[in-house]
Design a protein around this motif. Structure first.
Motif, mmCIF file in Angstrom:
data_model
loop_
_atom_site.group_PDB
_atom_site.id
_atom_site.type_symbol
_atom_site.label_atom_id
_atom_site.label_comp_id
_atom_site.label_asym_id
_atom_site.label_seq_id
_atom_site.Cartn_x
_atom_site.Cartn_y
_atom_site.Cartn_z
ATOM 1 N N ASN A 1 43.548 44.112 42.685
ATOM 2 C CA ASN A 1 42.667 43.039 42.224
ATOM 3 C C ASN A 1 42.258 42.117 43.368
ATOM 4 O O ASN A 1 41.146 41.563 43.371
ATOM 5 N N TYR A 2 43.141 41.948 44.345
ATOM 6 C CA TYR A 2 42.800 41.152 45.520
ATOM 7 C C TYR A 2 41.658 41.812 46.291
ATOM 8 O O TYR A 2 40.724 41.136 46.742
ATOM 9 N N ASN B 1 34.067 40.706 45.964
ATOM 10 C CA ASN B 1 33.239 39.929 45.031
ATOM 11 C C ASN B 1 32.681 40.796 43.896
ATOM 12 O O ASN B 1 31.577 40.559 43.399
ATOM 13 N N THR C 1 38.518 41.203 44.440
ATOM 14 C CA THR C 1 38.078 39.817 44.602
ATOM 15 C C THR C 1 37.421 39.609 45.964
ATOM 16 O O THR C 1 36.387 38.933 46.068
ATOM 17 N N PRO D 1 33.734 41.230 40.599
ATOM 18 C CA PRO D 1 33.501 40.615 39.285
ATOM 19 C C PRO D 1 32.226 39.790 39.221
ATOM 20 O O PRO D 1 31.469 39.872 38.252
ATOM 21 N N SER D 2 31.962 38.999 40.274
ATOM 22 C CA SER D 2 30.759 38.170 40.278
ATOM 23 C C SER D 2 29.497 39.017 40.318
ATOM 24 O O SER D 2 28.518 38.741 39.615
#
Length: 433
Positions: A294-295, A301, A298, A303-304
């Motif tokens: 998940n890191y 980017n 992230t 999810p965004s």
């Protein structure tokens, strides 16, 4: 697409290692460390993310404690007491043992919180009873056992619900409450389908238990049936945090098994600790690996970017939920449920929030989809569990699964379209969603 992009290499590595048989948890950790190396980031970040996320999360402790509670209950006579209680209630109807199988899964759900535990434990007993003297075909008994096991992680206490709460910051208590109505809906739909199959295939009934024996059987089952009640009242009454509730569940299960029923000794106690430790290690490795991966997501980017992409289509909340159902059903046929909740769901949550979808309703829809993946080929872990126990051909099991799977899909559609179904009980306990 640049095949030498660190993220692309990471994904290819993850898929490749998994296809070669490396456990998915180990595959995610190896792929994540490779990404950090190729991206020029500190590879020690993987250990930092793992330690910070695993050992600073108080909620995470609920998972091994709920597993321990299930082990204590399974080591004694609780399961057989629930079976006798179920047989007294519905065994007299057409397709009696099949009806008992459905009902015991509903009752056993409060003890295990795991579909696999349900099918491998009490489901194994039910398959043997159903196939004894040729009352039911092995494939039908296996198919029914696999499908009804889906209800276990939807009703409280539910390990997938705990993991969803971990990634979404939603109240575990309200999630547990939201699973009650869907769980009952699944049970009723499956019992109706069993009745239809029983008439069509002329399945037998069981000798009726005299009504005078019902109070005694109920009394014997009450201590086991009270566990979900204790958890819900404790959580919603503000007397316990989710983790404290899990500890209470483990203590309650041990007390009932050792003191009330008096059928668990020191040897069974030690065996339960060992079994719970093995299961916790397996799930813990998967959670730890997902947190590291998940890191990576992230940093990229993801999810965004997906959130912006989906919002550009101007989807309505209903269209988004239907799209999520299709996506999770497809992914669930290939990946293990915990992996989906930890990796896929965080990517979808920002869009769900932006569209104003209730997070508790969304959680129930997600967990329901993930559980359906357990009875959907080619992954279908529950199908392989019941195949190994029953010895029936996989093709025959799949054929007998179809009517029940259609019933589950119908229940999923209803829960998706009518949020008031899962949210009814949480609102009675003060939920404002």
């Amino acid at each position: 697409m640049n095949l030498f992009d660190p993220f692309v290499v990471c994904i290819i590595t993850l898929v490749g290692l998994a296809l070669f048989g490396l456990p998915i948890g180990h595959s995610m950790i190896a792929a994540s460390i490779l990404y950090l190396f190729l991206a020029g980031l500190d590879m020690g970040t993987a250990a930092e993310q793992l330690l910070n996320s695993m050992f600073t999360s108080y909620t995470m402790l609920a998972v091994p404690l709920f597993i321990l509670a299930a082990e204590f209950m399974n080591s004694g006579s609780m399961t057989m007491r629930l079976l006798n209680f179920s047989n007294a209630l519905v065994g007299r109807f057409r397709g009696g043992l099949a009806q008992v199988n459905v009902l015991q899964s509903l009752l056993f759900a409060g003890m295990s919180g795991s579909a696999i535990a349900d099918a491998a434990g009490m489901g194994k007993v039910m398959m043997k009873l159903m196939t004894h003297n040729g009352k039911y075909t092995p494939s039908f008994a296996a198919a029914l056992t696999a499908v009804v096991a889906v209800v276990a992680p939807i009703l409280p206490p539910s390990i997938p619900m705990v993991i969803y709460a971990l990634v979404s910051n939603v109240s575990i208590g309200y999630l547990f409450l939201a699973g009650i109505m869907p769980g009952l809906l699944i049970t009723v739909s499956q019992m109706m389908l069993v009745g239809w199959s029983a008439r069509r295939q002329n399945f037998p009934t069981e000798p009726p238990v005299p009504l005078r024996e019902l109070p005694g059987l109920t009394l014997k089952a009450i201590p086991a049936l009270m566990l979900p009640v204790v958890l819900i009242l404790g959580l919603r009454g503000g007397m316990m945090t989710p983790t404290e509730a899990a500890a209470v569940a483990a203590g309650y299960a041990l007390f009932v098994s050792m003191v009330v029923y008096r059928d668990v000794g020191l040897r069974q106690f030690y065996d339960s600790l060992q079994s719970a430790a093995r299961t916790t290690t397996s799930i813990g490795m998967l959670i730890a690996a997902a947190l590291v991966f998940n890191y990576v997501i992230t940093v990229e980017n993801i999810p965004s970017n997906i959130n912006q992409f989906l919002l550009s289509f101007e989807l309505s909340p209903l269209m988004f939920l239907l799209m999520v159902n299709v996506l999770l059903l497809l992914v669930g046929a290939l990946l293990e449920g915990t992996t989906i909740i930890l990796i896929v769901v965080p990517v979808l949550l920002p869009t769900a929030h932006a569209l104003g979808i209730d997070p508790v309703h969304f959680g129930v829809v997600v967990v329901f989809n993930v559980m359906l993946g357990l009875v959907t080929p080619p992954y279908g872990m529950l199908l392989f569990v019941v195949k190994r126990v029953s010895g029936a051909p996989l093709g025959a099991i799949l054929r007998d699964t179809v009517p029940f799977l259609l019933g589950l899909l119908g229940a999923l559609v209803l829960i998706t379209l009518v949020p008031d179904i899962p949210l009814l009980i949480p609102r009675l306990f003060g939920y404002s969603g």
